[in-house]
Design an enzyme around this catalytic site. Structure first.
Site, PDB file in Angstrom:
ATOM      1  N   HIS A 264       0.821  -1.211   0.000  1.00  0.00           N
ATOM      2  CA  HIS A 264       0.000   0.000   0.000  1.00  0.00           C
ATOM      3  C   HIS A 264       0.853   1.257   0.000  1.00  0.00           C
ATOM      4  O   HIS A 264       2.032   1.256   0.351  1.00  0.00           O
ATOM      5  CB  HIS A 264      -0.937   0.007   1.218  1.00  0.00           C
ATOM      6  CG  HIS A 264      -0.279   0.421   2.498  1.00  0.00           C
ATOM      7  ND1 HIS A 264      -0.214   1.743   2.912  1.00  0.00           N
ATOM      8  CD2 HIS A 264       0.336  -0.300   3.458  1.00  0.00           C
ATOM      9  CE1 HIS A 264       0.417   1.808   4.079  1.00  0.00           C
ATOM     10  NE2 HIS A 264       0.762   0.578   4.426  1.00  0.00           N
ATOM     11  N   CYS A 265       0.216   2.354  -0.420  1.00  0.00           N
ATOM     12  CA  CYS A 265       0.762   3.693  -0.244  1.00  0.00           C
ATOM     13  C   CYS A 265      -0.385   4.535   0.278  1.00  0.00           C
ATOM     14  O   CYS A 265      -1.098   4.096   1.189  1.00  0.00           O
ATOM     15  CB  CYS A 265       1.404   4.228  -1.522  1.00  0.00           C
ATOM     16  SG  CYS A 265       0.430   4.069  -3.032  1.00  0.00           S
ATOM     17  N   ASN A 266      -0.612   5.714  -0.255  1.00  0.00           N
ATOM     18  CA  ASN A 266      -1.737   6.524   0.198  1.00  0.00           C
ATOM     19  C   ASN A 266      -3.006   6.185  -0.585  1.00  0.00           C
ATOM     20  O   ASN A 266      -4.028   5.828  -0.013  1.00  0.00           O
ATOM     21  CB  ASN A 266      -1.409   8.011   0.074  1.00  0.00           C
ATOM     22  CG  ASN A 266      -2.485   8.899   0.674  1.00  0.00           C
ATOM     23  OD1 ASN A 266      -3.199   8.493   1.580  1.00  0.00           O
ATOM     24  ND2 ASN A 266      -2.610  10.111   0.167  1.00  0.00           N
TER      25      ASN A 266
ATOM     26  N   SER B 265       2.922   2.141  -4.588  1.00  0.00           N
ATOM     27  CA  SER B 265       2.697   0.705  -4.396  1.00  0.00           C
ATOM     28  C   SER B 265       2.671  -0.019  -5.739  1.00  0.00           C
ATOM     29  O   SER B 265       3.210  -1.129  -5.870  1.00  0.00           O
ATOM     30  CB  SER B 265       1.400   0.465  -3.625  1.00  0.00           C
ATOM     31  OG  SER B 265       0.308   1.125  -4.235  1.00  0.00           O
TER      32      SER B 265
END
Length: 200
Positions: free
Chosen positions: A139-141, A147
């Site tokens: 994940h990222c934001n 990601s």
């Protein structure tokens, strides 16, 4: 570092036109789409399994250990580790009681950030997780750029996919669009892995 402009431009064109091509076959525009912006502001889903055992996600579930366990997650790759807005300050100790292994990458979603320095380590982490029958939550934001870049690098390094094949594989499951700096770094990786030996 060298890369093939033709390969990079093909990938850019594919990513930036994938949604418009889908919309042309439908009269109704899904929420977040428009005829002028070919990629939705955020993907339709919070997370998607883009390859067997690999989920790309936004940060909504990043701290929810119970939810991660419910969907079978054994490993987490946080591509937005940090304390700033849009980052998530998780760590190995945070997930220890849930039995989830962790890798943190302090990456900024800007074209000047060198994501490539994390490609090999992240690919090894994901590969080892899958080899043990694990399920990896990357994940990222928003689950669009950082990601996605890490998962694309994994598919290229560990699954023998060229850049375009990796992009098509991931994009068929989730609306991703790595920033242009990351795309160039992936094009360099592709050149190193698959094109350099044909250049002479």
């Amino acid at each position: 570092m060298e890369y093939n402009d033709h390969t990079l431009n093909r990938v850019r064109h594919y990513l930036k036109n994938a949604d418009i091509q889908a919309l042309d076959r439908n009269d109704d525009l899904p929420e977040g789409y428009s005829r002028f912006f070919t990629v939705p502001i955020t993907p339709k889903d919070s997370y998607n399994e883009v390859y067997p055992g690999i989920i790309i996600a936004n940060g909504d579930y990043a701290r929810n250990k119970e939810e991660l366990k419910r969907i079978g997650i054994t490993h987490v790759v946080n591509c937005a580790k940090g304390l700033k807005y849009g980052q998530f300050d998780t760590s190995p100790s945070y997930f220890k009681d849930a039995g989830i292994r962790f890798l943190g990458i302090q990456a900024n979603d800007v074209i000047t950030f060198d994501m490539s320095k994390h490609f090999e380590k992240a690919a090894n982490f994901i590969d080892e997780a899958l080899a043990k029958g694990g399920k990896v939550f990357v994940h990222c934001n928003k689950g669009i750029s950082r990601s996605a870049s890490i998962v694309l690098a994994f598919l290229m390094i560990k699954r023998g996919m060229n850049f375009m094949t990796a992009v098509r594989t991931v994009r068929s499951k989730r609306e991703v669009l790595p920033n242009d700096g990351f795309l160039k770094q992936l094009a360099i990786l592709n050149y190193t892995l698959y094109e350099a030996h044909n250049a002479y």
